[in-house]
Design a protein around this motif. Structure first.
Motif, mmCIF file in Angstrom:
data_model
loop_
_atom_site.group_PDB
_atom_site.id
_atom_site.type_symbol
_atom_site.label_atom_id
_atom_site.label_comp_id
_atom_site.label_asym_id
_atom_site.label_seq_id
_atom_site.Cartn_x
_atom_site.Cartn_y
_atom_site.Cartn_z
ATOM 1 N N SER A 4 24.442 -61.908 -7.717
ATOM 2 C CA SER A 4 25.012 -61.107 -6.648
ATOM 3 C C SER A 4 24.263 -61.407 -5.351
ATOM 4 O O SER A 4 23.149 -61.915 -5.371
ATOM 5 C CB SER A 4 24.902 -59.618 -6.976
ATOM 6 O OG SER A 4 23.555 -59.253 -7.081
ATOM 7 N N SER A 5 24.876 -61.064 -4.250
ATOM 8 C CA SER A 5 24.213 -61.341 -2.972
ATOM 9 C C SER A 5 23.142 -60.276 -2.723
ATOM 10 O O SER A 5 23.339 -59.102 -3.018
ATOM 11 C CB SER A 5 25.231 -61.339 -1.839
ATOM 12 O OG SER A 5 25.852 -60.094 -1.745
ATOM 13 N N PRO A 6 21.995 -60.693 -2.171
ATOM 14 C CA PRO A 6 20.927 -59.720 -1.898
ATOM 15 C C PRO A 6 21.293 -58.822 -0.727
ATOM 16 O O PRO A 6 22.133 -59.177 0.103
ATOM 17 C CB PRO A 6 19.721 -60.598 -1.572
ATOM 18 C CG PRO A 6 20.280 -61.895 -1.133
ATOM 19 C CD PRO A 6 21.583 -62.056 -1.849
ATOM 20 N N ILE A 10 16.376 -57.328 2.218
ATOM 21 C CA ILE A 10 15.669 -58.299 1.366
ATOM 22 C C ILE A 10 15.869 -59.706 1.911
ATOM 23 O O ILE A 10 14.942 -60.505 1.971
ATOM 24 C CB ILE A 10 16.166 -58.216 -0.096
ATOM 25 C CG1 ILE A 10 15.803 -56.871 -0.706
ATOM 26 C CG2 ILE A 10 15.625 -59.350 -0.937
ATOM 27 C CD1 ILE A 10 14.332 -56.661 -0.940
ATOM 28 N N TRP A 11 17.083 -60.007 2.334
ATOM 29 C CA TRP A 11 17.383 -61.328 2.875
ATOM 30 C C TRP A 11 16.586 -61.589 4.149
ATOM 31 O O TRP A 11 16.035 -62.671 4.332
ATOM 32 C CB TRP A 11 18.883 -61.451 3.138
ATOM 33 C CG TRP A 11 19.301 -62.815 3.535
ATOM 34 C CD1 TRP A 11 19.565 -63.861 2.707
ATOM 35 C CD2 TRP A 11 19.492 -63.294 4.872
ATOM 36 N NE1 TRP A 11 19.911 -64.956 3.451
ATOM 37 C CE2 TRP A 11 19.871 -64.644 4.785
ATOM 38 C CE3 TRP A 11 19.372 -62.705 6.120
ATOM 39 C CZ2 TRP A 11 20.126 -65.414 5.900
ATOM 40 C CZ3 TRP A 11 19.632 -63.474 7.241
ATOM 41 C CH2 TRP A 11 19.997 -64.810 7.127
ATOM 42 N N LEU A 12 16.517 -60.600 5.028
ATOM 43 C CA LEU A 12 15.766 -60.763 6.278
ATOM 44 C C LEU A 12 14.272 -60.952 6.033
ATOM 45 O O LEU A 12 13.631 -61.814 6.645
ATOM 46 C CB LEU A 12 15.986 -59.566 7.195
ATOM 47 C CG LEU A 12 17.304 -59.518 7.933
ATOM 48 C CD1 LEU A 12 17.438 -58.198 8.680
ATOM 49 C CD2 LEU A 12 17.423 -60.679 8.890
ATOM 50 N N ILE A 13 13.701 -60.160 5.138
ATOM 51 C CA ILE A 13 12.276 -60.301 4.827
ATOM 52 C C ILE A 13 11.996 -61.671 4.223
ATOM 53 O O ILE A 13 11.006 -62.332 4.568
ATOM 54 C CB ILE A 13 11.814 -59.174 3.886
ATOM 55 C CG1 ILE A 13 11.886 -57.828 4.600
ATOM 56 C CG2 ILE A 13 10.410 -59.425 3.368
ATOM 57 C CD1 ILE A 13 11.689 -56.632 3.686
ATOM 58 N N ALA A 14 12.853 -62.120 3.322
ATOM 59 C CA ALA A 14 12.670 -63.427 2.695
ATOM 60 C C ALA A 14 12.792 -64.557 3.719
ATOM 61 O O ALA A 14 12.006 -65.512 3.699
ATOM 62 C CB ALA A 14 13.691 -63.616 1.576
ATOM 63 N N VAL A 45 10.857 -66.223 -3.894
ATOM 64 C CA VAL A 45 10.910 -65.263 -5.004
ATOM 65 C C VAL A 45 11.759 -64.055 -4.633
ATOM 66 O O VAL A 45 12.537 -63.560 -5.462
ATOM 67 C CB VAL A 45 9.482 -64.852 -5.428
ATOM 68 C CG1 VAL A 45 9.501 -63.661 -6.354
ATOM 69 C CG2 VAL A 45 8.773 -66.017 -6.088
ATOM 70 N N LEU A 46 11.637 -63.580 -3.402
ATOM 71 C CA LEU A 46 12.475 -62.450 -2.975
ATOM 72 C C LEU A 46 13.956 -62.803 -3.019
ATOM 73 O O LEU A 46 14.779 -61.993 -3.468
ATOM 74 C CB LEU A 46 12.090 -62.009 -1.571
ATOM 75 C CG LEU A 46 10.887 -61.100 -1.444
ATOM 76 C CD1 LEU A 46 10.568 -60.855 0.020
ATOM 77 C CD2 LEU A 46 11.137 -59.801 -2.156
ATOM 78 N N THR A 51 19.110 -62.113 -5.798
ATOM 79 C CA THR A 51 20.377 -62.580 -6.377
ATOM 80 C C THR A 51 20.462 -62.319 -7.876
ATOM 81 O O THR A 51 21.550 -62.270 -8.431
ATOM 82 C CB THR A 51 20.561 -64.090 -6.136
ATOM 83 O OG1 THR A 51 19.465 -64.796 -6.687
ATOM 84 C CG2 THR A 51 20.682 -64.392 -4.664
ATOM 85 N N THR A 52 19.322 -62.117 -8.536
ATOM 86 C CA THR A 52 19.327 -61.900 -9.973
ATOM 87 C C THR A 52 19.657 -60.456 -10.327
ATOM 88 O O THR A 52 20.442 -60.195 -11.232
ATOM 89 C CB THR A 52 17.958 -62.262 -10.571
ATOM 90 O OG1 THR A 52 17.684 -63.612 -10.271
ATOM 91 C CG2 THR A 52 17.956 -62.090 -12.065
ATOM 92 N N PHE A 53 19.057 -59.502 -9.604
ATOM 93 C CA PHE A 53 19.244 -58.095 -9.914
ATOM 94 C C PHE A 53 20.243 -57.460 -8.967
ATOM 95 O O PHE A 53 20.098 -57.565 -7.751
ATOM 96 C CB PHE A 53 17.915 -57.349 -9.846
ATOM 97 C CG PHE A 53 16.913 -57.833 -10.852
ATOM 98 C CD1 PHE A 53 17.114 -57.603 -12.194
ATOM 99 C CD2 PHE A 53 15.795 -58.523 -10.444
ATOM 100 C CE1 PHE A 53 16.196 -58.053 -13.133
ATOM 101 C CE2 PHE A 53 14.875 -58.975 -11.364
ATOM 102 C CZ PHE A 53 15.070 -58.745 -12.710
ATOM 103 N N LYS A 54 21.219 -56.805 -9.526
ATOM 104 C CA LYS A 54 22.252 -56.156 -8.711
ATOM 105 C C LYS A 54 21.672 -54.922 -8.036
ATOM 106 O O LYS A 54 20.934 -54.157 -8.656
ATOM 107 C CB LYS A 54 23.438 -55.773 -9.586
ATOM 108 C CG LYS A 54 24.597 -55.252 -8.800
ATOM 109 C CD LYS A 54 25.801 -55.043 -9.669
ATOM 110 C CE LYS A 54 26.919 -54.530 -8.802
ATOM 111 N NZ LYS A 54 28.183 -55.112 -9.103
#
Length: 56
Positions: A4-6, A10-14, A45-46, A51-54
């Motif tokens: 799934s999309s983060p 989370i996306w901004l921090i990564a 990792v973020l 993307t792994t955890f919904k």
């Protein structure tokens, strides 16, 4: 398990962490240059966890 999309935060921090890690590799930035590898790893990792955890 379907990826799934983060979330945006989370996306901004990564992305900020990854860009800082790359910039620290090529430029001499006091704190960032010392930990450039770790910043890039944290960003990756973020994104992988996002993307792994919904719902993350």
């Amino acid at each position: 398990m379907k990826p799934s999309s983060p979330k945006t935060m989370i996306w901004l921090i990564a992305m900020i962490s990854g860009i800082a890690g790359i910039a620290g590799h090529f430029a001499n930035i006091p704190f960032v240059s010392v930990y450039n590898y770790w910043l890039l790893l944290i960003g990756f990792v973020l994104l992988a966890l996002g993307t792994t955890f919904k719902g993350m």
